[in-house]
Design a protein around this motif. Structure first.
Motif, PDB file in Angstrom:
ATOM      1  N   GLU A 171      60.918  37.934  41.531  1.00  0.00           N
ATOM      2  CA  GLU A 171      60.697  36.716  42.308  1.00  0.00           C
ATOM      3  C   GLU A 171      61.652  36.648  43.502  1.00  0.00           C
ATOM      4  O   GLU A 171      61.263  36.244  44.604  1.00  0.00           O
ATOM      5  N   SER A 172      62.895  37.072  43.287  1.00  0.00           N
ATOM      6  CA  SER A 172      63.868  37.090  44.393  1.00  0.00           C
ATOM      7  C   SER A 172      63.458  38.101  45.460  1.00  0.00           C
ATOM      8  O   SER A 172      63.648  37.873  46.662  1.00  0.00           O
TER       9      SER A 172
ATOM     10  N   GLU B  55      60.672  36.557  47.465  1.00  0.00           N
ATOM     11  CA  GLU B  55      61.254  35.525  48.327  1.00  0.00           C
ATOM     12  C   GLU B  55      61.967  36.155  49.526  1.00  0.00           C
ATOM     13  O   GLU B  55      61.812  35.700  50.662  1.00  0.00           O
ATOM     14  N   LYS B  56      62.733  37.210  49.274  1.00  0.00           N
ATOM     15  CA  LYS B  56      63.455  37.884  50.361  1.00  0.00           C
ATOM     16  C   LYS B  56      62.474  38.485  51.371  1.00  0.00           C
ATOM     17  O   LYS B  56      62.706  38.433  52.585  1.00  0.00           O
TER      18      LYS B  56
ATOM     19  N   VAL C 121      61.152  35.662  53.551  1.00  0.00           N
ATOM     20  CA  VAL C 121      62.162  35.164  54.491  1.00  0.00           C
ATOM     21  C   VAL C 121      62.480  36.211  55.552  1.00  0.00           C
ATOM     22  O   VAL C 121      62.507  35.911  56.759  1.00  0.00           O
TER      23      VAL C 121
ATOM     24  N   LEU D  44      57.712  29.654  44.194  1.00  0.00           N
ATOM     25  CA  LEU D  44      58.533  29.615  45.400  1.00  0.00           C
ATOM     26  C   LEU D  44      58.180  28.456  46.332  1.00  0.00           C
ATOM     27  O   LEU D  44      58.966  28.126  47.226  1.00  0.00           O
ATOM     28  N   SER D  45      57.011  27.850  46.144  1.00  0.00           N
ATOM     29  CA  SER D  45      56.538  26.846  47.097  1.00  0.00           C
ATOM     30  C   SER D  45      57.483  25.648  47.211  1.00  0.00           C
ATOM     31  O   SER D  45      57.733  25.162  48.320  1.00  0.00           O
TER      32      SER D  45
ATOM     33  N   LYS E 114      60.782  25.610  46.432  1.00  0.00           N
ATOM     34  CA  LYS E 114      62.061  26.064  46.973  1.00  0.00           C
ATOM     35  C   LYS E 114      61.984  26.299  48.476  1.00  0.00           C
ATOM     36  O   LYS E 114      62.896  25.946  49.222  1.00  0.00           O
ATOM     37  N   LEU E 115      60.880  26.902  48.930  1.00  0.00           N
ATOM     38  CA  LEU E 115      60.740  27.233  50.342  1.00  0.00           C
ATOM     39  C   LEU E 115      60.017  26.146  51.135  1.00  0.00           C
ATOM     40  O   LEU E 115      59.895  26.251  52.363  1.00  0.00           O
TER      41      LEU E 115
END
Length: 315
Positions: A31-32, A35-36, A39, A70-71, A73-74
């Motif tokens: 997941e990280s 996300e990375k 971004v 992620l929605s 968080k982001l």
């Protein structure tokens, strides 16, 4: 093999850095990583609405679940899209795929829309297969690109996310080199910006391998279709399948090969294609979408006409 972080039993060794991880820590790592990717490549902005295309397979279903996490968080909204293409092949393939997609929409709580191609456009892929002199996979790709764009816009999305993975991208790069098709290589992008009236297209899993995605789906009990499309079942396989197997064999021998191939293409090679001549686009006289300047009707509307679903004099 034990997890590097907690010393419990590992479920996977991430080959790129030889990192053994248990189910919990692998899920966090995966997941990280997604996300990375989002971004680093500026894929999704806060407050945007992302339409995620879900076929019911492992890649798109995994993408849906990860983007759902992620929605918040982001800070973006998420809507799901599924197209029932009307592919049967003796297995009710499209019907079962749609059922699987709906199950994942309901598990994640994401609002969604299912579009039945036959009901909305008057033909199915199975019908087009028998009547159109064009490879069925090419027809299917044309249909999905057009319809996903339409549905996503209808749902208020300004970004469309698809589940293309690292193996897919490495195969596309190698196929482009093999054929020398510079125009296709120029269009191969992790992020395709919004232009000519089209939505921005993103591939959040483009650096995630098929093995990583499969492991994540299994460890998190994500339901997905195991069977492949019946139209893809060819004895021996085309050149692209052989390229894919070659790449995956190379990855086993040189861990990280596909990641470096794709990252180097995206960051160092593809920018040189920006100066290639671009098509002069006109507008389709039926739907108003962009089309090549030498054509009055876009490829999708031409397909509809051949299938009896549109008329040439529509403006």
């Amino acid at each position: 093999m034990y997890c590097k972080k907690c010393n419990s039993k590992a479920v996977i060794r991430v080959h790129f850095n030889s990192l053994p991880l248990c189910a919990t820590h692998f899920s966090e790592w995966f997941e990280s990583k997604v996300e990375k990717t989002i971004v680093d490549y500026n894929m999704i902005q806060r407050h945007e609405t992302v339409g995620v295309a879900v076929s019911g397979g492992k890649d798109s279903s995994t993408l849906l679940h990860v983007l759902s996490k992620l929605s918040t968080k982001l800070g973006f909204d998420l809507v799901g899209i599924n197209i029932d293409l009307g592919i049967d092949g003796g297995t009710q393939y499209s019907s079962l795929s749609t059922q699987m997609a709906i199950k994942n929409f309901e598990l994640t709580g994401v609002r969604y829309k299912v579009l039945k191609l036959k009901e909305s456009y008057g033909f199915s892929i199975d019908e087009a297969k028998t009547r159109i002199r064009r490879p069925v996979c090419s027809t299917c790709g044309l249909v999905k690109r057009y319809v996903l764009e339409e549905v996503a816009k209808g749902l208020g999305a300004n970004v469309l996310a698809t589940g293309h993975n690292l193996n897919d991208m490495a195969q596309f790069v190698m196929a482009g080199y093999h054929t020398g098709d510079l125009q296709n290589l120029a269009r191969l992008r992790a992020v395709l910006p919004a232009e000519n009236g089209y939505l921005k297209k993103v591939k959040p899993l483009f650096l995630s391998s098929e093995k990583e995605i499969m492991t994540y789906a299994l460890m998190n009990k994500i339901p997905f279709m195991v069977d492949s499309c019946p139209n893809n079942r060819r004895v021996g396989g085309p050149t692209s399948d052989k390229l894919r197997k070659m790449l995956e064999a190379t990855e086993d021998e040189i861990p990280g090969f596909m990641t470096r191939l794709v990252e180097n293409f995206e960051k160092r090679i593809r920018p040189f294609f920006e100066d290639l001549p671009k098509y002069n686009l006109g507008k389709c006289k039926i739907c108003g979408k962009p089309t090549n300047s030498d054509r009055e009707i876009c490829s999708f509307c031409a397909l509809k006409i051949k299938m009896g679903g549109a008329k040439e004099n529509v403006t």
